[in-house]
Design a protein around this motif. Structure first.
Motif, PDB file in Angstrom:
ATOM      1  N   PHE A  25      -0.576-117.207  49.140  1.00 44.19           N
ATOM      2  CA  PHE A  25      -0.332-118.652  49.074  1.00 44.19           C
ATOM      3  C   PHE A  25       1.157-118.968  48.957  1.00 44.19           C
ATOM      4  CE2 PHE A  25      -4.702-118.164  47.957  1.00 44.19           C
ATOM      5  CZ  PHE A  25      -5.363-119.287  48.446  1.00 44.19           C
ATOM      6  N   ALA A  68      -0.348-124.151  44.886  1.00 44.50           N
ATOM      7  CA  ALA A  68      -0.464-124.234  46.343  1.00 44.50           C
ATOM      8  C   ALA A  68      -1.710-125.016  46.746  1.00 44.50           C
ATOM      9  CB  ALA A  68      -0.495-122.829  46.950  1.00 44.50           C
ATOM     10  N   MET A  75      -2.109-128.312  48.896  1.00 47.49           N
ATOM     11  CA  MET A  75      -2.935-128.392  50.108  1.00 47.49           C
ATOM     12  C   MET A  75      -3.763-129.677  50.105  1.00 47.49           C
ATOM     13  SD  MET A  75      -4.164-124.386  50.254  1.00 47.49           S
ATOM     14  CE  MET A  75      -5.326-124.572  51.616  1.00 47.49           C
ATOM     15  N   LYS A 112       0.156-122.208  60.134  1.00 52.68           N
ATOM     16  CA  LYS A 112      -0.648-122.165  58.910  1.00 52.68           C
ATOM     17  C   LYS A 112       0.172-121.617  57.745  1.00 52.68           C
ATOM     18  CE  LYS A 112      -4.889-121.436  61.594  1.00 52.68           C
ATOM     19  NZ  LYS A 112      -6.005-120.524  61.904  1.00 52.68           N
ATOM     20  N   LEU A 144       1.157-123.504  54.191  1.00 52.24           N
ATOM     21  CA  LEU A 144       0.970-122.946  52.849  1.00 52.24           C
ATOM     22  C   LEU A 144       2.266-122.995  52.049  1.00 52.24           C
ATOM     23  CD1 LEU A 144      -1.253-119.708  52.975  1.00 52.24           C
ATOM     24  CD2 LEU A 144      -1.779-121.914  51.932  1.00 52.24           C
ATOM     25  N   SER A 166       2.885-126.465  50.958  1.00 49.30           N
ATOM     26  CA  SER A 166       1.928-126.828  49.915  1.00 49.30           C
ATOM     27  C   SER A 166       2.367-126.281  48.566  1.00 49.30           C
ATOM     28  CB  SER A 166       0.532-126.298  50.266  1.00 49.30           C
ATOM     29  OG  SER A 166       0.049-126.896  51.452  1.00 49.30           O
ATOM     30  N   TYR A 167       2.848-125.042  48.572  1.00 48.61           N
ATOM     31  CA  TYR A 167       3.297-124.432  47.314  1.00 48.61           C
ATOM     32  C   TYR A 167       4.514-125.172  46.752  1.00 48.61           C
ATOM     33  CZ  TYR A 167       5.365-121.336  43.927  1.00 48.61           C
ATOM     34  OH  TYR A 167       5.911-120.845  42.782  1.00 48.61           O
ATOM     35  N   GLY A 207      -6.672-120.309  52.541  1.00 46.14           N
ATOM     36  CA  GLY A 207      -5.309-119.884  52.239  1.00 46.14           C
ATOM     37  C   GLY A 207      -5.195-118.374  52.062  1.00 46.14           C
ATOM     38  N   SER A 237      -2.775-115.955  54.376  1.00 42.64           N
ATOM     39  CA  SER A 237      -1.753-115.112  53.758  1.00 42.64           C
ATOM     40  C   SER A 237      -1.917-113.651  54.160  1.00 42.64           C
ATOM     41  CB  SER A 237      -1.822-115.225  52.231  1.00 42.64           C
ATOM     42  OG  SER A 237      -1.364-116.471  51.783  1.00 42.64           O
TER      43      SER A 237
END
Length: 569
Positions: free
Chosen positions: A127, A171, A175, A192, A196, A199-200, A238, A242
């Motif tokens: 993530f 994260a 999201m 993608k 991520l 988002s984090y 996620g 990753s």
């Protein structure tokens, strides 16, 4: 190794002049004009014998001359009393034959035959973007694993990946906030990964600001308990992104792992160990949390279970260690981490010593510095991190530009660009001791002029092309007719196993890096002054044997460093 025979010979001479249990150290003189080996024993024991170093040296040499090994040509005194040994011409010729006979096994030992060793390294956080620090860790860890293998050990390469905890909760909160930007299922993986990362950063900023801290902490609990369908789906998405991203990077780095550990799979064992330690007084309760007071060990207090009842990294490390030693049989577990985690690791091991000291005795911690760009260290929390994948891609792009500039005729320039890029990065990391920080300069690291990974690769391909040319002209490598005088190059080739052994003994891959750089420089000088392929030169077959040995040693050394040895550049 011949140095062992030489040490025994010197020791016997010292004992004959009255020195009991002498300690003999040998080194290679910096200047080959001073010989192939040198010892300072005369200066070391002169005072004990009540004599001058030169007198001691003369007595030792006199005794050695009576029964010196066949591989020694002459012995001389230098300076205040150094004893210098010059190896015989025949020894160097036979060393080329030995290198050819062992080929890809030259430099390997069997001292750890039958030993099983686990080396844990890379350890990225799901993530979050795979950052340059993970490349640093991967490079050092891969080289350490290769060094263990070079000594005959059966190595299990392990990767411990963080897939639960506060960063994951941050994260996933992010999201949710950026759901309108979430890539579709058929979107490229890189999109993608960037989502991520964004988002984090979003979740981390909200957590620090404070207004969403309680909500993110609640998400963290749900992730551990897997009791929320919506969060479980986001987590699954996620986690998959990753792991797929990481595998892409491992492939480029030339890394393969034999087993993967995840925090989500070890934390329960860790909690059991904390409970066991709590009953034994190892851990204490403090403000609703469970802690280890490290002050009695000269360390500091760390939390193992937080006030919400959730395990911290420390507890997961306990669980990981338990799984390593209870599910498999390992002679040793080697753990590679950044030096900023040293104090954390020390506390974990101190606590574990009071529960299962045997596990701690079999655990070896290796720390490395930070990998920086000229701009300095970066933080994924603040969103100004350079991703590990991005770094490789940037260096690949520059390597490709340099390939195009030289108009080289290559079968697959893209593959070569990746090989050169990875070599550039790994060499920059491995050319100094693991504990030091590294500032990566792209242009310097891609240079073919020296002190770079591609420079070593280029020397290897030069050997390969010379041997290919000789084959077309019908010249076969041979040691049967050597020139009267040894080349400097052959006076360092035989040292390779000794260098690898020292690198393993100190767990310091930079010894191999330094040796290969000097070897490549010597070969390039040899190439510049000698016509190697010449049907009219009676010594051409010997020069080819020397070239073949150089190629073998360069390839084997690059393999230890985890760097590809291409045949064409």
């Amino acid at each position: 190794m011949i140095q062992d025979i030489l040490k025994d010979t010197i020791s016997e001479a010292l004992q004959q002049i009255g020195i009991a249990d002498p300690e003999v150290e040998l080194e290679h003189p910096a200047d080959l004009a001073h010989g192939d080996f040198s010892t300072n024993v005369a200066m070391r024991y002169a005072k004990e014998q009540g004599s001058s170093p030169r007198d001691i040296a003369e007595k030792v040499i006199s005794l050695i001359e009576e029964s010196k090994p066949s591989f020694v040509n002459k012995v001389e005194i230098a300076g205040p009393g150094f004893i210098n040994f010059f190896l015989a011409r025949d020894f160097f010729a036979k060393s080329l034959e030995d290198i050819a006979a062992h080929a890809m096994d030259f430099g390997r030992s069997e001292v750890l035959e039958g030993k099983r060793v686990l080396v844990e390294y890379t350890d990225p956080n799901l993530f979050k973007e795979f950052h340059v620090g993970h490349i640093m860790n991967n490079t050092v860890g891969e080289a350490i694993a290769n060094l263990f293998e070079s000594q005959g050990a059966s190595v299990v390469r392990a990767n411990y990946q963080s897939d639960v905890g506060p960063p994951v909760a941050k994260a996933i909160w992010g999201m949710r906030q950026l759901a309108h930007k979430m890539p579709k299922d058929d979107a490229p993986l890189i999109e993608k990964v960037r989502f991520l990362g964004d988002s984090y950063v979003t979740g981390s900023a909200a957590y620090e600001e404070g207004s969403s801290k309680e909500e993110i902490d609640a998400i963290n609990t749900h992730i551990y308990e897997r009791d929320n369908d919506e969060l479980n789906e986001l987590y699954k998405w996620g986690r998959t992104v990753s792991l797929n991203h990481f595998e892409e990077i491992y492939k480029k780095l030339g890394t393969r792992f034999d087993c993967y550990y995840f925090e989500s799979q070890v934390f329960e064992d860790g909690l059991k160990l904390v409970e066991e330690g709590k009953e034994k007084g190892v851990f204490k309760e403090s403000d609703g949390a469970i802690v280890y007071h490290g002050e009695e060990d000269g360390l500091h207090t760390r939390v193992f279970v937080n006030a919400r009842g959730l395990p911290t990294y420390e507890t997961k490390e306990l669980g990981l260690t338990k799984q390593k030693f209870e599910t498999e049989t390992y002679e040793q577990s080697v753990v590679v981490t950044a030096n900023e985690q040293t104090s954390y690791f020390q506390v974990v091991m101190a606590a574990l010593t009071k529960l299962y000291p045997e596990w701690v005795k079999r655990t070896k911690h290796i720390e490395h510095g930070m990998l920086q760009t000229p701009d300095g260290k970066m933080s994924s929390r603040k969103g100004n991190v350079i991703g590990g994948g991005t770094l490789i891609e940037d260096v690949e792009a520059r390597a490709n530009e340099k390939i195009q500039e030289t108009d080289r005729d290559l079968e697959d320039p893209d593959i070569l660009a990746t090989q050169e890029a990875v070599a550039a990065i790994k060499y920059a990391i491995l050319k100094q001791a693991p504990g030091k920080n590294v500032t990566f300069d792209m242009e310097q690291s891609l240079s073919l002029e020296g002190d770079s990974g591609p420079y070593l690769q280029y020397a290897h391909t030069r050997c390969y092309s010379i041997l290919a040319k000789a084959k077309t002209e019908g010249i076969v490598a041979s040691i049967e007719n050597p020139p009267a005088e040894s080349y400097e190059l052959e006076r360092v080739l035989y040292r390779f196993p000794e260098i690898v052994e020292k690198a393993f003994s100190d767990l310091s891959p930079q010894y191999v890096t330094t040796y290969l750089t000097e070897l490549a420089s010597m070969f390039n000088s040899f190439y510049g002054t000698e016509q190697i392929v010449n049907v009219d030169d009676e010594f051409s077959p010997y020069k080819l044997a020397l070239t073949r040995a150089t190629q073998t040693v360069l390839a084997n050394g690059l393999n230890v460093l985890g760097i590809e040895a291409p045949e064409q550049m």
